[in-house]
Design an enzyme around this catalytic site. Structure first.
Site, PDB file in Angstrom:
ATOM      1  N   ASP A   1       0.837  -1.196   0.000  1.00  0.00           N
ATOM      2  CA  ASP A   1       0.000   0.000   0.000  1.00  0.00           C
ATOM      3  C   ASP A   1       0.872   1.246   0.000  1.00  0.00           C
ATOM      4  O   ASP A   1       2.038   1.214   0.416  1.00  0.00           O
ATOM      5  CB  ASP A   1      -0.938   0.018   1.203  1.00  0.00           C
ATOM      6  CG  ASP A   1      -0.207   0.068   2.546  1.00  0.00           C
ATOM      7  OD1 ASP A   1       0.820  -0.631   2.695  1.00  0.00           O
ATOM      8  OD2 ASP A   1      -0.665   0.792   3.451  1.00  0.00           O
TER       9      ASP A   1
ATOM     10  N   GLU B   1       0.068  -1.005   5.932  1.00  0.00           N
ATOM     11  CA  GLU B   1       1.215  -0.510   6.705  1.00  0.00           C
ATOM     12  C   GLU B   1       1.167   0.997   6.894  1.00  0.00           C
ATOM     13  O   GLU B   1       1.552   1.510   7.946  1.00  0.00           O
ATOM     14  CB  GLU B   1       2.518  -0.917   6.005  1.00  0.00           C
ATOM     15  CG  GLU B   1       3.777  -0.689   6.843  1.00  0.00           C
ATOM     16  CD  GLU B   1       4.303   0.742   6.794  1.00  0.00           C
ATOM     17  OE1 GLU B   1       5.027   1.141   7.729  1.00  0.00           O
ATOM     18  OE2 GLU B   1       3.985   1.458   5.812  1.00  0.00           O
TER      19      GLU B   1
END
Length: 381
Positions: free
Chosen positions: A80, A140
């Protein structure tokens, strides 16, 4: 955007990953990139699996051991980014000499490229290595709220943990991190007409302001960074606000102050008699302080790098990542093994093209060389 036909394989892979924009929480965008990554991981020799989550699956890759028994080597990374879909229009992929630009190239799609190139080389050459486990996290950038349990479980059986977050400027590695916690303070009051019957209401915004003053007093004099990142509530100036909340970002340098501040936040009570107050953790990454196990791992990495003609050192970092969790658990952990560059979370984000190959070389050498560093976790390391 330029064709990838003239690019070397590593740059071509980075281009493909970058063109698949993958902001945290965008399940469709994440799924599209996850399919590409899983296919490339399988081509490199990994067995692939997924830990499903509504906002984005976590990818779990396994490279079976070859000639080396014991606990696995764990690598942590993520797919991400902080950039929403559409960012490429104003922040396009480009290559100018050694400088590669685009959303997420540095944090941390280049790390994925180096990792897969290294694994493919090790498999191709048939070199002995321990089992290699890789977690590619989908959230994350917001503190891994759904991935932390998976990180903890994998770390519990790992001989060592390598983080594929960006390194320090210049390429040095990361041996500790500030604790990072996101907390939401939520207040429920009672609506009423602000002029005709104000005493019938309980102003949630006023209560929230008083609580934020208390929070500032709680961290005063401590080595703690506090940022009130979001405040929201109410609706109209002629209505007593019935609800309000604030999201806080906290950074800690040591576990003692971390524990004290988090306990103080949990103990907050309403100032107003009819107000309701709740505090909850949105994400929590504990303080990771440098320790002997991490120092030994760093020494081994530095020695392996020196054998490749690469000069490396390590020191703690201010930013947080999933290695906070593994380091705080006492597992030997070193982070910053993605290729060097700069501008994380900034419009000028860039990564070194030459660094892709250099980090792939280092990771391949670590996969085949770290098992000589000492006993595995099962042997008491």
């Amino acid at each position: 955007m330029s064709s990838s036909s003239h690019l070397d394989p590593a740059l071509a892979a980075l281009r493909r990953y970058t063109l698949h924009e993958s902001p945290t929480g965008d399940r469709r965008a994440l799924a599209a990139l996850a399919d590409v990554l899983d296919a490339d991981a399988a081509d490199a020799g990994f067995h692939t699996a997924r830990e499903p989550h509504p906002d984005g699956d976590h990818l779990v890759w396994t490279l079976p051991a070859r000639g080396v028994a014991g606990d696995p080597l764990l690598l942590l990374t993520h797919y991400d980014t902080v950039w929403p879909v559409g960012t490429l229009a104003g922040m396009p992929w480009s290559v100018d000499g050694d400088t590669v630009r685009g959303p997420g190239v540095y944090d941390t799609k280049a790390g994925l490229v180096a990792l897969l190139a290294a694994a493919a080389r090790v498999v191709r050459e048939g070199a002995p290595h321990p089992e290699i486990r890789v977690l590619v996290v989908a959230d994350e950038e917001i503190g891994s709220p759904t991935a932390t349990g998976l990180v903890r479980a994998e770390a519990g059986r790992a001989r060592a943990v390598l983080g594929l977050e960006p390194p320090h400027p210049g390429g040095d590695l990361k041996t500790g991190r500030r604790g990072s916690t996101r907390v939401r303070i939520e207040v429920t009051g009672a609506e009423a007409h602000a002029a005709l019957d104000p005493d019938a209401g309980v102003n949630a915004i006023d209560e929230l302001v008083d609580q934020l003053v208390r929070v500032r007093a709680l961290v005063a004099g401590r080595p703690v960074l506090l940022n009130t990142g979001t405040v929201a509530g109410g609706g109209r100036t002629n209505v007593v606000a019935g609800a309000a909340h604030a999201d806080l970002g906290l950074r800690f340098t040591d576990p003692g102050n971390e524990d004290a501040v988090l306990a103080g936040l949990a103990a907050l009570r309403p100032v107003r008699e009819r107000a309701l107050l709740a505090t909850r953790l949105l994400s929590h990454r504990p303080t990771w302080q440098p320790d002997e196990a991490g120092a030994h791992l760093l020494d081994r990495i530095v020695a392996v790098a020196a054998g490749l003609g690469q000069r490396l050192a390590g020191r703690p970092a201010d930013g947080a990542a999933d290695t906070n969790t593994t380091g705080a658990l006492g597992r030997p952990t070193v982070d910053g093994l993605a290729p060097p560059g700069g501008g994380a979370h900034a419009r000028h984000e860039w990564v070194s093209a030459a660094g892709l190959g250099a980090r792939a070389d280092l990771l391949a050498a670590l996969f085949t060389g770290l098992h000589t560093a000492g006993p595995s976790h099962g042997d008491g390391a």
